[in-house]
Each structure stands twice: as C-alpha cells, then as structure tokens.
Design an enzyme around this catalytic site. Structure first.
Site: not given
Length: 257
Positions: A150, A154
């Site tokens: 994640y 990102k």
C-alpha cells in the site's frame, strides 16, 4: 459548455465526495466502482440534485479486461477533469498472504492507474486543457511492516504525478497528487478499524471525505504537485521527513494500524 469528469473509485468515501462536488460544479460525470447498487444510487442522487449527466461504469481495477472495456467506453469522450481515486488496503502482511492476492494492489494502484492516465492525459496534452487529481496517501511517506505494498504503490503515485505535473504545467494542465491522512471512510472500515478509533488524539486529527475533497478542489487551480490537506497532516509530514531514517525504522517496527 459541456464539461466532463472521470472519477474512479467513486462508490463511497473520497471518490463519492469528488463526484458530488464536481457534479455541483456542473460537470457531467463518468464514475466507476464495483458495487453497482450503491454507485447507481449515488449517480441518481447527483442527477436529481445538480441536473447533470452521470454515467456509471462498473469496473474491477484488478481485472485487465475490465479496464480495457472502460478505456474503450471513454476513448471518444473529452475528459476535462480526471480523478484517479481507486485504492484499497490489505489486512494481511506481504509474507502472510498469497502473492496473487497482494499482486492485485499493484494491478489496481499502478497498472490500471497508468493506463487510464495515459489515455486521458494524452488527450489533454493535445487540447492543452484539463486538470488531474491523483489520490495517494500520507502513508506513502510512512512505510511500515503492515502495509508493504500500500505505502509502496501510493509512493509510486506521488513520484509519477510530480513528473507528470512538471511536464504538463507549461501547457496549462495542472496535476495534483492528493495525500490525505486520517480520513473517515469505508477504506478504514474495510480494514476492520472500529468507529471508536475515529477519535482525535494529539496530531491524529480525523477528517471527513467531504473536507478532504473541498480543500483539494480549492487548491487544484492554484498549485500542482503534492497537496496535503489539514494542518495536522502537514505537521506529521514535516516530522516524518525530518526524522533520521534509522530512527524512523525503529519507530516503524512498533507501529500499528
């Protein structure tokens, strides 16, 4: 003059807030999501309230063929505003899960994200008009042992968006990479974070999706590149960037979602 906006991941949370607020600004909308009943209800709400056209496109961003179908549907549409908002988290750590399950995040956050941006931004470059908001996260600056991919994917979105901003700004196209912090939304609920967790403590100040989007849209005309909404998030970002990396690694070992 008809204005069109494409918003991915618009079923709820930040994506739904973008749909509502851009609809209020008079944009005809193309919105994507996976939960048909919920997103169709949102579309009808926006049509009735703001008298704009809203087309729902059901698409799973971990499925290449569904993304290709989405691209085919919008290839002849002039999109003046693009919001890339698709995102999800994993409950399991990278090594505690199957790679195939973890890979889906790479597909959604990088592969599908880049495909859509390449099509829409390419058309904006030719017409020399448009705005792009790519939704990243404050977590992109804070790698931790519970969210390997994640924070990594990102982080990719931030670097990619900054490079795109550098290229397109001279043409009159602004690119913002939105990095919200603690936001009350279905994203955190999907990770089984309880409502009582949504309490302000010190620099942890929870924002609503509507607040995040309002600040983002107010800023996009003024500047591009990284945008961090909320004073507490800006302070956290400054602290994170100033910490010696070795000290951060020690602290990160004790972080919990």
């Amino acid at each position: 003059m008809i204005k069109n906006a494409l918003i991915t991941g618009a079923t709820s949370g930040i994506g739904a807030a973008f749909a509502r607020q851009l609809g209020e600004k008079g944009y005809n909308l193309y919105i994507t999501g996976r939960r048909r009943e919920i997103i169709e209800k949102l579309a009808q709400e926006i049509r009735e309230k703001h008298n704009v056209a809203v087309e729902v496109i059901i698409a799973d961003f971990t499925n290449e063929s569904e993304i290709d179908c989405l691209l085919e549907k919008i290839t002849s549409v002039d999109i003046e505003f693009l919001v890339n908002n698709v995102g999800f988290g994993h409950e399991k750590k990278f090594l505690d899960d199957s790679y195939e399950n973890q890979r889906k995040m790479i597909e959604a956050h990088i592969e599908s994200f880049c495909k859509i941006t390449h099509l829409v931004a390419g058309k904006m470059k030719k017409t020399k008009k448009g705005q792009i908001i790519n939704v990243s996260s404050l977590a992109a600056f804070t790698p931790a042992a519970f969210n390997h991919l994640y924070s990594s994917t990102k982080s990719f979105i931030i670097t990619f968006s900054e490079a795109l901003y550098i290229e397109l700004y001279p043409l009159g196209i602004n690119v913002q990479v939105l990095c919200p912090g603690f936001t009350k939304s279905d994203f955190h609920r999907s990770l089984k974070i309880q409502e009582k967790t949504f309490e302000n403590r010190g620099l942890i100040r929870w924002m609503t999706s509507e607040e995040v989007v309002r600040l983002s849209l107010n800023s996009v005309d003024k500047r591009g590149g990284i945008f961090i909404p909320g004073w507490s998030n800006k302070i956290l970002y400054t602290i994170i960037k100033a910490l010696p990396r070795k000290l951060y690694y020690v602290m990160a070992r004790y972080m919990k979602m």
